[in-house]
Design a protein around this motif. Sequence first.
Motif, PDB file in Angstrom:
ATOM      1  N   ASP A   1       1.794   1.199  12.599  1.00 58.36           N
ATOM      2  CA  ASP A   1       1.016   1.257  11.364  1.00 58.36           C
ATOM      3  C   ASP A   1       1.241   0.016  10.505  1.00 58.36           C
ATOM      4  O   ASP A   1       1.038   0.032   9.302  1.00 58.36           O
ATOM      5  CB  ASP A   1       1.358   2.527  10.579  1.00 58.36           C
ATOM      6  CG  ASP A   1       2.827   2.586  10.180  1.00 58.36           C
ATOM      7  OD1 ASP A   1       3.628   1.845  10.774  1.00 58.36           O
ATOM      8  OD2 ASP A   1       3.171   3.371   9.289  1.00 58.36           O
ATOM      9  N   ALA A   2       1.652  -1.077  11.129  1.00 57.52           N
ATOM     10  CA  ALA A   2       1.905  -2.334  10.432  1.00 57.52           C
ATOM     11  C   ALA A   2       1.152  -3.462  11.127  1.00 57.52           C
ATOM     12  O   ALA A   2       0.570  -3.284  12.194  1.00 57.52           O
ATOM     13  CB  ALA A   2       3.395  -2.632  10.410  1.00 57.52           C
TER      14      ALA A   2
ATOM     15  N   LYS B   1       1.513  -7.310  12.695  1.00 51.40           N
ATOM     16  CA  LYS B   1       2.497  -8.240  13.234  1.00 51.40           C
ATOM     17  C   LYS B   1       1.909  -9.649  13.213  1.00 51.40           C
ATOM     18  O   LYS B   1       0.830  -9.888  13.747  1.00 51.40           O
ATOM     19  CB  LYS B   1       2.853  -7.835  14.662  1.00 51.40           C
ATOM     20  CG  LYS B   1       3.950  -8.632  15.296  1.00 51.40           C
ATOM     21  CD  LYS B   1       4.263  -8.053  16.668  1.00 51.40           C
ATOM     22  CE  LYS B   1       5.311  -8.809  17.399  1.00 51.40           C
ATOM     23  NZ  LYS B   1       5.537  -8.248  18.736  1.00 51.40           N
TER      24      LYS B   1
ATOM     25  N   LYS C   1       4.577  -4.684   6.635  1.00 52.26           N
ATOM     26  CA  LYS C   1       4.224  -3.275   6.426  1.00 52.26           C
ATOM     27  C   LYS C   1       3.922  -3.074   4.946  1.00 52.26           C
ATOM     28  O   LYS C   1       4.771  -2.646   4.177  1.00 52.26           O
ATOM     29  CB  LYS C   1       5.369  -2.378   6.881  1.00 52.26           C
ATOM     30  CG  LYS C   1       4.990  -0.946   7.020  1.00 52.26           C
ATOM     31  CD  LYS C   1       6.079  -0.154   7.698  1.00 52.26           C
ATOM     32  CE  LYS C   1       5.592   1.263   7.911  1.00 52.26           C
ATOM     33  NZ  LYS C   1       6.487   2.020   8.751  1.00 52.26           N
ATOM     34  N   LYS C   2       2.713  -3.449   4.568  1.00 45.55           N
ATOM     35  CA  LYS C   2       2.272  -3.339   3.184  1.00 45.55           C
ATOM     36  C   LYS C   2       0.844  -2.807   3.189  1.00 45.55           C
ATOM     37  O   LYS C   2       0.289  -2.517   4.243  1.00 45.55           O
ATOM     38  CB  LYS C   2       2.286  -4.713   2.508  1.00 45.55           C
ATOM     39  CG  LYS C   2       3.658  -5.355   2.434  1.00 45.55           C
ATOM     40  CD  LYS C   2       3.563  -6.718   1.784  1.00 45.55           C
ATOM     41  CE  LYS C   2       4.914  -7.391   1.741  1.00 45.55           C
ATOM     42  NZ  LYS C   2       4.825  -8.730   1.164  1.00 45.55           N
TER      43      LYS C   2
ATOM     44  N   VAL D   1      -1.128  -7.521   2.830  1.00 47.82           N
ATOM     45  CA  VAL D   1      -1.025  -8.070   4.186  1.00 47.82           C
ATOM     46  C   VAL D   1      -1.874  -9.330   4.306  1.00 47.82           C
ATOM     47  O   VAL D   1      -1.420 -10.356   4.822  1.00 47.82           O
ATOM     48  CB  VAL D   1      -1.465  -7.023   5.244  1.00 47.82           C
ATOM     49  CG1 VAL D   1      -1.710  -7.667   6.585  1.00 47.82           C
ATOM     50  CG2 VAL D   1      -0.424  -5.944   5.366  1.00 47.82           C
TER      51      VAL D   1
END
Length: 127
Positions: A57-58, A60, A82-83, A88
Amino acid sequence: MSSALVWELVKKHNCFQRKNVKGMTFSAEAGNLYNKSSYKYSGVANAKTVHVEAEGDAVKFVVGRVKTAQQPKKSKHAVVIKKNARAVIKAVGKQAASYRPDLKAAAQARAAAVAKSIRVRKAKKTA
């Protein structure tokens, strides 16, 4: 080997090329933000690559290091962000601008698409 020489060798024939019905050529290689078959966006020919992908759920963010380009294990540096989606996009733009300014817009566009793909929609309330 120089990046220009590698591109001249692989630009017409490589395993990442995808041609569509209209004759347009795309590329499926990692590090190619727009999936265009061109020297600027090539993840194979360039040592300084930028890649954005989903990880759970992030988002990369991966960059290719020039100094260790010949050592596959050390050649990539990854940061997991992870925002929320806006944060992001801003973080990816800031990091891409410091590494490869010409790919900032492409990295932000890819980050927006990845963030949208991992977004979970809220359930509608039923009466």
